[in-house]
Write an enzyme that holds these catalytic residues in place. Sequence first.
Site, PDB file in Angstrom:
ATOM      1  N   GLY A  24       0.748  -1.206  -0.116  1.00 55.86           N
ATOM      2  CA  GLY A  24       0.125  -0.029   0.078  1.00 55.86           C
ATOM      3  C   GLY A  24       0.864   1.219  -0.058  1.00 55.86           C
TER       4      GLY A  24
ATOM      5  CG  HIS B 106      -0.168   7.104   5.271  1.00 57.94           C
ATOM      6  ND1 HIS B 106       0.756   7.369   5.941  1.00 57.94           N
ATOM      7  CD2 HIS B 106       0.108   5.704   5.179  1.00 57.94           C
ATOM      8  CE1 HIS B 106       1.745   6.474   6.347  1.00 57.94           C
ATOM      9  NE2 HIS B 106       1.380   5.155   5.695  1.00 57.94           N
TER      10      HIS B 106
ATOM     11  CG  HIS C 199      -0.901   1.512   7.283  1.00 62.41           C
ATOM     12  ND1 HIS C 199      -0.024   0.925   8.019  1.00 62.41           N
ATOM     13  CD2 HIS C 199      -0.427   2.208   6.624  1.00 62.41           C
ATOM     14  CE1 HIS C 199       1.048   1.513   7.921  1.00 62.41           C
ATOM     15  NE2 HIS C 199       0.878   2.092   6.854  1.00 62.41           N
ATOM     16  CD  GLU C 200      -1.230   2.507   2.474  1.00 61.06           C
ATOM     17  OE1 GLU C 200      -0.853   3.715   2.460  1.00 61.06           O
ATOM     18  OE2 GLU C 200      -0.400   1.531   3.142  1.00 61.06           O
TER      19      GLU C 200
ATOM     20  CB  CYS D  39       4.715   2.307   7.442  1.00 60.45           C
ATOM     21  SG  CYS D  39       4.242   3.619   6.503  1.00 60.45           S
ATOM     22  CG  LEU D  40       6.443   1.321   1.479  1.00 58.81           C
ATOM     23  CD1 LEU D  40       5.847   1.444   0.083  1.00 58.81           C
ATOM     24  CD2 LEU D  40       7.485   0.055   1.440  1.00 58.81           C
TER      25      LEU D  40
ATOM     26  CD  GLN E 123       3.141   6.035   2.686  1.00 59.33           C
ATOM     27  OE1 GLN E 123       2.246   5.244   2.081  1.00 59.33           O
ATOM     28  NE2 GLN E 123       4.256   5.170   3.328  1.00 59.33           N
TER      29      GLN E 123
HETATM   30 ZN    ZN Z   1       2.216   3.574   5.793  1.00 61.09          ZN
END
Ligand code: ZN
Length: 177
Positions: free
Chosen positions: A46, A140, A136-137, A94-95, A51
């Site tokens: 994701g 963000h 989660h996304e 998480c990236l 991000q």
């Molecule tokens: Zn994330």
Amino acid sequence: MAILPILVAPHPVLKKKCTPVEAVDGHIRRVLDDMLETMYDAPGIGLAAPQIGLPKRMLVVDCAGRGESPQPMKIINPEIIAASDDLASYEEGCLSFPEQYADVKRPARVTVKYLDETGTEQMLDADGLLATCIQHEIDHLDGVVFVDHISSLKRGMIMRKLQKLMRGKPRPDVAAE
Ligand code: ZN
């Protein structure tokens, strides 16, 4: 398509409340394609627009299992309209927090209303990993990251480990819009 730099926490754009996408046009579709390519390259399941430094309410996910064909989803202006009372716990990463993981509890099932890449309203009932990933996304998009769901003690540990890991590494410098 292009692979974009991913912001690493702490970064002010990751704390921003993102604004809705006003028109789903060619530019937005190109950015979503780039986001998918960036996510697959990372690799991740994701990626949300903040991000990559873009504080807009859109995200991409692909929670296909190993050996399954890809299931890319482009999700614009998502809204959780229903969430189950029962919770599920997953070890999340998480990236924007490379190599950091923590167990997070979230509703096990959610119903999400969103626009697809043609601007058409869609409804999605998600459970399992997809439900966790989408929540989660969407977090963000409201400036919330997964470590905001864990104790401040664990969060402090992760932030220190991340700082150590990133020391000396070049950080992508993406301007906030
Ligand atoms: Zn994330």
